[in-house]
Design a protein around this motif. Structure first.
Motif, PDB file in Angstrom:
ATOM      1  N   GLY A 101       0.597   4.137  -9.134  1.00 22.43           N
ATOM      2  CA  GLY A 101      -0.466   4.272  -8.147  1.00 22.43           C
ATOM      3  C   GLY A 101      -1.503   3.175  -8.163  1.00 22.43           C
ATOM      4  O   GLY A 101      -2.556   3.298  -7.519  1.00 22.43           O
ATOM      5  N   VAL A 102      -1.229   2.080  -8.884  1.00 23.52           N
ATOM      6  CA  VAL A 102      -2.183   0.972  -8.998  1.00 23.52           C
ATOM      7  C   VAL A 102      -1.501  -0.329  -8.585  1.00 23.52           C
ATOM      8  O   VAL A 102      -0.332  -0.558  -8.911  1.00 23.52           O
ATOM      9  N   VAL A 103      -2.220  -1.187  -7.859  1.00 19.32           N
ATOM     10  CA  VAL A 103      -1.728  -2.526  -7.547  1.00 19.32           C
ATOM     11  C   VAL A 103      -2.074  -3.429  -8.723  1.00 19.32           C
ATOM     12  O   VAL A 103      -3.244  -3.707  -8.981  1.00 19.32           O
ATOM     13  N   ARG A 104      -1.050  -3.886  -9.439  1.00 19.21           N
ATOM     14  CA  ARG A 104      -1.257  -4.695 -10.640  1.00 19.21           C
ATOM     15  C   ARG A 104      -1.416  -6.182 -10.329  1.00 19.21           C
ATOM     16  O   ARG A 104      -2.097  -6.903 -11.061  1.00 19.21           O
ATOM     17  N   HIS A 105      -0.792  -6.641  -9.261  1.00 18.63           N
ATOM     18  CA  HIS A 105      -0.801  -8.071  -8.931  1.00 18.63           C
ATOM     19  C   HIS A 105      -2.177  -8.447  -8.380  1.00 18.63           C
ATOM     20  O   HIS A 105      -2.579  -8.000  -7.295  1.00 18.63           O
ATOM     21  N   ALA A 106      -2.921  -9.249  -9.140  1.00 15.81           N
ATOM     22  CA  ALA A 106      -4.332  -9.501  -8.837  1.00 15.81           C
ATOM     23  C   ALA A 106      -4.574 -10.057  -7.429  1.00 15.81           C
ATOM     24  O   ALA A 106      -5.438  -9.541  -6.706  1.00 15.81           O
ATOM     25  N   PRO A 107      -3.869 -11.114  -6.974  1.00 14.26           N
ATOM     26  CA  PRO A 107      -4.135 -11.628  -5.625  1.00 14.26           C
ATOM     27  C   PRO A 107      -3.896 -10.584  -4.534  1.00 14.26           C
ATOM     28  O   PRO A 107      -4.644 -10.520  -3.556  1.00 14.26           O
ATOM     29  N   ALA A 137       0.827  -1.209   0.000  1.00 11.22           N
ATOM     30  CA  ALA A 137       0.000   0.000   0.000  1.00 11.22           C
ATOM     31  C   ALA A 137       0.861   1.258   0.000  1.00 11.22           C
ATOM     32  O   ALA A 137       0.534   2.256  -0.658  1.00 11.22           O
ATOM     33  N   ALA A 138       1.984   1.224   0.723  1.00 12.75           N
ATOM     34  CA  ALA A 138       2.883   2.375   0.746  1.00 12.75           C
ATOM     35  C   ALA A 138       3.511   2.604  -0.623  1.00 12.75           C
ATOM     36  O   ALA A 138       3.649   3.754  -1.072  1.00 12.75           O
ATOM     37  N   LEU A 139       3.877   1.536  -1.319  1.00 14.64           N
ATOM     38  CA  LEU A 139       4.428   1.647  -2.672  1.00 14.64           C
ATOM     39  C   LEU A 139       3.385   2.222  -3.636  1.00 14.64           C
ATOM     40  O   LEU A 139       3.680   3.082  -4.463  1.00 14.64           O
ATOM     41  N   ARG A 140       2.162   1.745  -3.497  1.00 13.91           N
ATOM     42  CA  ARG A 140       1.064   2.252  -4.333  1.00 13.91           C
ATOM     43  C   ARG A 140       0.842   3.733  -4.096  1.00 13.91           C
ATOM     44  O   ARG A 140       0.765   4.526  -5.045  1.00 13.91           O
ATOM     45  N   ASP A 141       0.763   4.125  -2.836  1.00 12.75           N
ATOM     46  CA  ASP A 141       0.465   5.516  -2.500  1.00 12.75           C
ATOM     47  C   ASP A 141       1.592   6.464  -2.920  1.00 12.75           C
ATOM     48  O   ASP A 141       1.340   7.622  -3.255  1.00 12.75           O
ATOM     49  N   ALA A 142       2.835   5.950  -2.918  1.00 12.89           N
ATOM     50  CA  ALA A 142       3.973   6.770  -3.341  1.00 12.89           C
ATOM     51  C   ALA A 142       4.132   6.791  -4.857  1.00 12.89           C
ATOM     52  O   ALA A 142       5.024   7.467  -5.366  1.00 12.89           O
TER      53      ALA A 142
END
Length: 404
Positions: free
Chosen positions: A360-366, A102-107
């Motif tokens: 800003g998006v989580v690509r890894h589906a699980p 989540a921190a990687l996404r938000d950054a």
């Protein structure tokens, strides 16, 4: 682009993501490489070697880096210092580390997880799981040989014959096959078992005897075994029990990244082993193949000493780092476009499979599902956005490109 090498801060981590030899290759390809002083010291690479290779020392390598390479994932406070649009390359256990994702996404940092690189032929040179498993398989066998208080090879002397050690290896992936090969080179009699049908021939090719249990094989995807039912697991343990009881050294290597290791050996099975026997559980960190094993510790079970592996590749940091660094160099070569700039092509199955976050998006589906996020819309699809027309309060819609 500017590639940064950080000094590892995780307890017990002695590896470094890029070694001086890898730095030389990157500099020759047109990249600017910076490193934190002392980054390679624990892996036996001096700062002077990095400077000779063309890297520059810097106390702060994060704030203007394009790519940050590390073994373990960056701490969250360091992630927040990265510039938006930068990329991290490291191991990243996503299922156990949602807060960091989540921190990687938000950054808005793109994060490549080395363990998610697809295990396909084209990606073999980038497969860090395999390169580190090679180190683990060798190391765990040497540890077992050191703990076992008897000869590995057959010795025929005027004073009598010393029988060779009996070694059983469970799991014949990269680590298991390397354990078999190492035990054979030391002169032991080696037997091995794996639930996958194809593994029997690989075991024999290493000079070991394949244990045949006449059970259904469990071929899975990506080179891993398919999960077994509890009934089958119980029957497998019953059939393996006499082989384990006869072993001087038992090595277990069965693990799947991101999942609990299968229980292959119960405490009762270990208690049937001989006085002075040794058990090495390479999967202890992910729950253990052997009941009662503890990661990073040696415990006594019955008459056997049970060694639980903990970050085993880091116990041989220099060769492990060299192999890992070449994996990363190969990945960077795949992702580098013109003028030595990063060009991520998500139509490439390696890139698509390995990246956890991007823009800003989580690509890894699980991982996205675990975080409760909706599936992102493909880039280029029009997204209807409400637009106020002004004083009437009516709303009309307009189409714009989805920034994701």
């Amino acid at each position: 682009m500017r590639i940064a090498i950080v000094k590892e801060t995780a307890p017990g981590e002695a590896r470094v993501a890029l070694v001086p030899e890898a730095v030389t290759k990157l500099v020759r390809s047109g990249h600017d490489v910076v490193y934190e002083p002392g980054a390679g010291q624990a892996a036996e690479f001096a700062d002077a070697e990095y400077e000779q290779a063309g890297a520059q020392p810097r106390d702060d390598v994060l704030t203007d880096a394009d790519v940050v390479c590390s073994v373990q994932p960056l701490p969250i406070d360091q992630i927040r210092r990265l510039p938006a649009g930068s990329t991290t390359i490291s191991f990243l256990p996503v299922a156990q580390d949602l807060e960091r994702v989540a921190a990687l996404r938000d950054a808005k940092v793109s994060a490549l997880a080395l363990e998610l690189v697809p295990r396909i032929s084209r990606a073999q040179s980038m497969d860090a799981l395999s390169s580190q498993a090679l180190v683990s398989g060798y190391r765990c066998t040497v540890v077992g040989a050191g703990m076992l208080r008897k000869f590995f090879p057959l010795n025929m002397t005027a004073a009598g014959t010393v029988q060779p050690a009996e070694v059983v290896v469970l799991g014949a992936g990269v680590a298991g096959l390397q354990a078999i090969a190492t035990a054979k080179r030391l002169g032991a009699v080696v037997r091995a078992y794996d639930v996958r049908a194809a593994a029997a021939e690989e075991i024999r090719s290493m000079g070991a005897k394949s244990i045949e249990l006449e059970l259904e094989t469990l071929e899975g995807s990506g080179g891993y075994a398919r999960e077994m039912t509890e009934d089958r697991a119980q029957r497998q343990r019953e059939l393996l029990a006499p082989y384990i009881a006869a072993a001087d050294l038992l090595i277990t290597t069965a693990a799947v990244p991101g999942r609990q290791a299968p229980l292959l050996v119960t405490r009762e099975m270990v208690e049937q082993m001989k006085e002075g026997s040794v058990v090495v559980d390479l999967a202890a960190e992910s729950g253990g193949n052997v009941e009662g094993s503890v990661a990073g510790e040696t415990v006594r079970v019955g008459r056997a000493d049970v060694w639980g592996g903990s970050n085993v590749p880091s116990q041989m940091p220099s060769p492990a780092s060299k192999l890992l660094a070449q994996n990363i160099v190969n990945l960077l070569g795949l992702m580098t476009g013109e003028e030595a700039a990063l060009a991520l092509d998500f139509d490439d199955e390696i890139v698509d499979g390995a990246f956890v976050t991007h823009d800003g998006v989580v690509r890894h589906a699980p991982t996205r599902e675990a975080l409760g996020e909706p599936e992102p819309q493909p880039a280029g699809e029009p997204v209807e956005t409400p637009v106020s027309t002004g004083s009437t309060g009516e709303v009309e819609t307009t189409s714009e490109e989805d920034p994701s």
